[in-house]
Every structure is written in structure tokens, then in C-alpha cells.
Design a protein around this motif. Sequence first.
Motif, short mmCIF file in Angstrom:
data_model
loop_
_atom_site.label_atom_id
_atom_site.label_comp_id
_atom_site.label_asym_id
_atom_site.label_seq_id
_atom_site.Cartn_x
_atom_site.Cartn_y
_atom_site.Cartn_z
N GLN A 160 67.22 45.06 -2.54
CA GLN A 160 67.12 46.43 -2.04
C GLN A 160 66.18 46.54 -0.85
O GLN A 160 66.34 47.43 -0.01
N LEU A 161 65.20 45.66 -0.78
CA LEU A 161 64.27 45.69 0.35
C LEU A 161 64.98 45.32 1.66
O LEU A 161 64.62 45.81 2.72
N GLY A 162 65.96 44.45 1.57
CA GLY A 162 66.73 44.08 2.75
C GLY A 162 66.02 43.07 3.63
O GLY A 162 65.10 42.37 3.21
N ASP A 163 66.45 43.00 4.88
CA ASP A 163 65.93 42.00 5.82
C ASP A 163 64.68 42.51 6.53
O ASP A 163 64.54 43.70 6.83
N LEU A 164 63.80 41.56 6.84
CA LEU A 164 62.58 41.87 7.57
C LEU A 164 62.55 41.08 8.87
O LEU A 164 63.00 39.94 8.92
N ALA A 165 61.98 41.67 9.90
CA ALA A 165 61.73 40.96 11.16
C ALA A 165 60.23 41.03 11.44
O ALA A 165 59.61 42.08 11.25
N LEU A 166 59.66 39.92 11.86
CA LEU A 166 58.22 39.85 12.11
C LEU A 166 57.94 39.58 13.58
O LEU A 166 58.61 38.76 14.21
N VAL B 266 55.75 48.52 10.29
CA VAL B 266 54.41 48.63 9.73
C VAL B 266 53.59 47.49 10.30
O VAL B 266 54.05 46.34 10.33
N LEU B 267 52.40 47.80 10.78
CA LEU B 267 51.52 46.78 11.34
C LEU B 267 50.58 46.26 10.27
O LEU B 267 49.99 47.04 9.51
N VAL B 268 50.43 44.95 10.22
CA VAL B 268 49.52 44.30 9.27
C VAL B 268 48.37 43.70 10.06
O VAL B 268 48.59 42.95 11.01
N VAL C 31 55.77 44.26 11.02
CA VAL C 31 56.86 44.00 10.07
C VAL C 31 57.87 45.13 10.23
O VAL C 31 57.55 46.31 10.04
N GLN C 32 59.09 44.78 10.60
CA GLN C 32 60.14 45.80 10.73
C GLN C 32 61.14 45.65 9.59
O GLN C 32 61.66 44.56 9.34
N PHE C 33 61.37 46.75 8.91
CA PHE C 33 62.31 46.79 7.79
C PHE C 33 63.67 47.20 8.35
O PHE C 33 63.87 48.34 8.78
N LEU C 34 64.59 46.26 8.36
CA LEU C 34 65.84 46.43 9.11
C LEU C 34 66.92 47.20 8.36
O LEU C 34 67.72 47.90 8.99
N ASN C 35 66.98 47.08 7.07
CA ASN C 35 68.05 47.75 6.30
C ASN C 35 67.60 48.07 4.88
O ASN C 35 68.23 47.64 3.91
N LEU C 36 66.52 48.83 4.79
CA LEU C 36 66.03 49.27 3.48
C LEU C 36 67.09 50.10 2.76
O LEU C 36 67.78 50.93 3.37
N THR C 37 67.21 49.91 1.47
CA THR C 37 68.04 50.80 0.68
C THR C 37 67.40 52.17 0.68
O THR C 37 66.21 52.33 0.37
N ALA C 38 68.16 53.19 1.09
CA ALA C 38 67.61 54.53 1.25
C ALA C 38 67.36 55.22 -0.09
O ALA C 38 67.97 54.87 -1.11
N ASN C 39 66.45 56.17 -0.05
CA ASN C 39 66.13 57.03 -1.20
C ASN C 39 65.61 56.25 -2.40
O ASN C 39 65.82 56.64 -3.56
#
Length: 228
Positions: free
Chosen positions: A148-154, A116-118, A184-192
Motif C-alpha cells: 500500500q505504501l507503493g514506490d519511493l524515490a530518493l 518529505v525531507l529527512v 523521499v517522494q511517495f510516488l503512488n501511495l494508496t489513497a485514504n
Amino acid sequence: MWVLLQTVDPHMPKYQDRLATPGVMIRPKTEALDVTFNVSNTETWDHYVKMLDEFLEPYNDSVQAATNAACRPGRYNEQPDDGVPNYPKRACQFNRTQLGPCAGRTYGYGDGRPCVLVKMNRVINFFPGDNKTVSVVCAAKKEEDVAQLGDLALYPANGTIDLMYFPYYGKKVHVNYTQPVVAVQFLNLTANVDHNVECHIRAANIRADDERDKFAGRVAFKIRVNRN
């Protein structure tokens, strides 16, 4: 009224430059700031990819090299008129490749690691502050949702927005200006699961705590990755 209109500078925005704090928005832009898709169903995320392709087209490295300057980083890009009103301003390059894996192809949507771009909205003659660091910070809105949000990469690294992209002088004189963005890249979001995220700009002259304006210096959105 005619006399009054003659005193209005056509090169300056009528309203946005009066804002004390710039607004923040995301791309892909959705009506309810809701990014939801199913990894295995291309039709649910292909429109997000097309939105990002269109938005980032002016950021192509070749376009930036042809139209904008390779500015010196770490300092404001002030350009006085020197007695010539509305003299054209040079814009600094912001190359698409600075966004790393969020620069193209499926932007991570194809493998459930979405980008997602900010972006900070343009405000005339705005200076973020005396400090040398302007950055985007993102997190789960509720502390109990952090795991649950997991790791983010910027991207660029650490979500940094260089000072050389300020100030902005207006679309008439800053013709090729491409505002800086942070991916912002969401690397391992908890699914569903629905994830409520807030991103804000961290800088000395930017407030992100005004309850009267939810988009002043920050943006909140929902993201959900479904897997069958």
C-alpha cells in the motif's frame, strides 16, 4: 561558578555533541509527525509547501555558490585548527537542485506525490564511519503495509549523504553550514489510508535500533493522501 563558566568553550554545543547517535527529523515538521492532506483541497497542503520553502531557502543554488565551497566529494572535510582555536571553517555546498522534483513548487503535494525531507541533526565532530556510504533508507513500519505504501524515490540518488558534509564544527565556526538532507517522494501511495513510515540512517557508526530513543538514527511518521 564564574570560574567554571570561563572554562566552557562558547563555540561548542553544551549537550548535543555528547550524543552517541545523531537524531533524525523530517520536514515539513508537524507536531505529531503526521503529514495528512487532501489533494483537491489546496488549503490542506499549502502550509506544508510554505514550511518546505522556508526550510530550503538557504539551500538555493545561488546562496550556496556565494557562501559555501565546492568540496571534493567522497571524503571527510576535516579542517584542523593549526594552532588557531576556533578558526572559521568552510562549509560544503548542498544545492537545492540535488533534490530533483522535491526541490520546489508544490513538492508533489499538488498531484498526490508528496515529498518529505529527512535530515540528520547536527552533532559536533561526528564521523559516520569508515565506510564510504552514508544513506537514508525508508520503508513501511509493518511488512504487510509495503504494497500500500507503493514506490519511493530518493534524492540525491539512492538517498546518499556524502562524507564531505562531515564533520560539523559548531555554529560559531561553521557559520554557513547547511546540513545535508534527503528527499523521499511517495510516488503512488494508496489513497485514504494511513501509512506509517520509518526512515533510518545507514552508516557504520550510527545505530538505529535503540528502543530507549525513538529518534536516534531514525524517525517514524505518518503520511496520508486523501482523494475525494
